[in-house]
Scaffold this active site. Structure first.
Site, short mmCIF file in Angstrom:
data_model
loop_
_atom_site.label_atom_id
_atom_site.label_comp_id
_atom_site.label_asym_id
_atom_site.label_seq_id
_atom_site.Cartn_x
_atom_site.Cartn_y
_atom_site.Cartn_z
N LYS A 1 46.78 65.45 9.96
CA LYS A 1 47.73 64.64 10.72
C LYS A 1 47.77 65.24 12.13
CE LYS A 1 50.97 65.20 7.60
NZ LYS A 1 52.25 65.11 6.84
N PRO B 1 40.86 38.63 54.23
CA PRO B 1 39.94 38.41 53.09
C PRO B 1 38.59 39.09 53.21
CG PRO B 1 40.15 36.42 54.43
CD PRO B 1 41.19 37.37 54.91
N THR C 1 42.61 43.31 51.13
CA THR C 1 43.77 43.42 51.99
C THR C 1 44.25 42.03 52.40
OG1 THR C 1 42.55 43.47 54.07
CG2 THR C 1 42.78 45.57 52.89
N CYS D 1 38.42 68.36 44.14
CA CYS D 1 39.25 68.95 43.08
C CYS D 1 38.77 70.35 42.70
CB CYS D 1 39.24 68.04 41.84
SG CYS D 1 40.03 66.44 42.12
#
Length: 539
Positions: free
Chosen positions: A419, A261, A258, A42
């Site tokens: 507020k 198992p 998925t 990122c």
């Protein structure tokens, strides 16, 4: 127990670390076909733009640090090419071309996603780039340093594309964003993204929406960034017979297991369930990937843990502006068949009397049947991030509008108002749900314009009204309204507007109690004008 992990970064690296913390004796092997197992993807645009100057800052962990701190066997430049579910082995190819197999007790598949390369003529040219990993970043930075491009086209107006627009602009490059859809930043709606579009244009970024590109040459730019989205890297899963979901994703249960198992999948490769609408989806974000990785590791180690869905909370910085969203936008709410309405506030980042307050365009969607909060979008400057996080938490907690009213949030003049804007959103919804006011929206204005006998008033001061108003609205300032009620026809609805929707709400309360049928314009003239300005700018 022997656990293999295919892929690093947010999903694989997080799973590996969690597995070790839960089981000191497990044998953990992580395969990464590239050179980097854990990096700040990122942050890549900011390295290109020069905000991040040290290459080492992009690398979060190295194979050496994983070995020293966590005793995890990390094998870079080794690609898993096949999964044999029956034998419980994977086939691995080294960088030199040699191959071998490795067995597993449990397997985590976290290969991520790859950039979509649209079928555009010239997409493979040397001046065309995608941005997904560190090598991509270095290639773009080197091209800029060596070729000194004057112009750049970014094909795709999502968050990564817009971050690149800012950072290329900071390098002195004239940038054009080309988006095939009617708007940029598709996670948002037109009435919030309009402020973002207008701001970017004011900073010299050209934006062309509804612009489908068929060849690189037609952009006329020195360099091109392809940023049209990603697709899940699910080839291995498909070839070994795992059940797939939408868009080629891997289907997993709430434990990230998925259809096999002994195989788990996490991150940008998996199908998710939308937390708000309970619909299937694909949301390739780092936050969900990290959570899914932890949950997969928990379940492998016998600790019951469930992933409860993705709500798509995301945030973007472009220059000094911030845009953020969480939950459903209007398109998603309509697709899910949820009855909804929306409120708009033009609220200050903190108390208006304290220096430096900046306004934000805040939109909240709510279920008109239950009052439950469905989604929120904010575009502004200071304080956007903390409001979207509060609203994201409210959605995750299943709050309705009364919950927003009741939230006790930190207040001091430099930080907020007594507020808070989040509280105010709750109050506005409360007024609607309890019949204190009715409203129309900016997209209803032109639809009503021209209606015979339409009665519209603008209750702003005359000097402000003179600078622009809703089509057909005549000026009756709020301070004069009580003495000029005789000028209005009680047999016709009075459509009331002001700058932001607050003063007109007060006017509607006066009119309603005087026997008029009054309707408020949500968001006021400011919002209507911002949308029209964005629409009417050359695209």
């Amino acid at each position: 127990m022997k656990i293999l992990i295919i892929g690093g970064v947010a999903g694989g690296a997080t799973a590996a670390a969690r597995l070790r913390r839960l089981d000191e004796h497990a044998q953990i092997i992580m395969f990464e076909r590239g050179d980097y197992i854990s990096f700040a993807n990122c942050g890549l645009p900011y390295y290109i733009g020069g905000e991040i100057t040290d290459k080492n800052e992009l690398t979060v962990q190295t194979p050496q640090s994983f070995k020293e701190r966590l005793n995890i066997d990390v094998r870079t430049r080794e690609e898993v090419t096949a999964i044999d579910r029956g034998a419980k082995t994977v086939s691995v190819q080294r960088a030199d071309g040699s191959t071998y197999t490795e067995s597993y007790d449990k397997l985590i598949v976290s290969p991520g996603a790859s950039p979509i390369i649209p079928p555009i003529e010239g997409a493979s040219a040397e001046n065309v780039f995608t941005l997904r990993n560190i090598p991509d970043t270095y290639r773009i930075a080197e091209y800029i340093e060596q070729r000194h491009p004057k112009t750049a086209a970014i094909i795709g107006g999502g968050f990564i594309g817009l971050e690149m627009a800012e950072n290329l602009s900071r390098r002195g490059i004239a940038v054009t964003v080309l988006e095939a859809a009617p708007q940029i930043a598709a996670v948002m709606d037109e009435d919030t993204v309009c402020d973002l579009e207008n701001y970017l244009r004011a900073h010299g970024i050209a934006i062309r929406t509804g612009a489908a590109v068929s060849s690189i040459a037609e952009t006329g730019c020195d360099m091109v960034i392809l940023s049209v989205g990603v697709k899940p890297e699910s080839r291995l899963a498909q070839e070994c017979g795992l059940t797939l979901g939408i868009r080629g994703t891997i289907l997993v249960d709430e434990h990230m297991r998925t259809s096999d198992p002994d195989i788990y999948a996490v991150g940008d490769v998996v199908q998710i369930r939308n937390f708000v609408s309970d619909s299937e989806g694909y949301v390739p974000l780092a936050g969900p990937a990290n959570k899914q990785a932890r949950i997969a590791a928990d379940n492998i180690c016998g600790k019951a843990s469930s992933y409860k869905g993705t709500q798509g909370t995301s945030i973007l910085k472009v220059f000094d502006m911030t845009a953020a969203a969480t939950g459903l936008n209007e398109r998603a709410a309509k697709a899910a068949g949820i009855p909804y309405d929306k409120v708009f506030l033009w609220s200050g980042s903190h108390a208006s009397y304290y220096p430096g307050a900046q306004s934000m365009n805040l939109k909240v969607l709510f279920n008109t049947g239950t009052g439950k909060i469905l989604g929120a979008q904010i575009v502004g400057f200071g304080g956007v991030d903390k409001r979207i996080d509060v609203l994201a938490a409210a959605i995750r907690a299943g709050m309705d509008y009364t919950g927003l009213c009741d939230l006790e949030l930190a207040y001091a003049p430099p930080f907020s108002s007594a507020k808070d804007p989040v509280n105010m959103a709750g109050y506005v919804i409360d007024n609607l749900m309890n019949g204190l006011v009715r409203q129309i929206h900016w997209h209803d204005v032109d639809a009503l314009t021209g209606t015979q006998g339409l009665q519209r008033i603008d209750v702003r001061p005359s000097a402000v009204y003179a600078q622009g108003t809703i089509p057909g609205a005549r000026n009756i300032p709020l301070t004069q309204l009580r003495s000029r009620l005789g000028e209005l026809d009680k047999t016709k609805t009075v459509y009331v507007s002001c700058q932001t929707g607050l003063t007109s709400y007060i006017a509607c309360r006066i009119l309603t109690q005087e026997g008029f049928d009054a309707v408020n314009l949500a968001g006021g003239y400011r919002l209507y004008h911002a949308v029209m300005q964005s629409r009417n700018t050359e695209r």
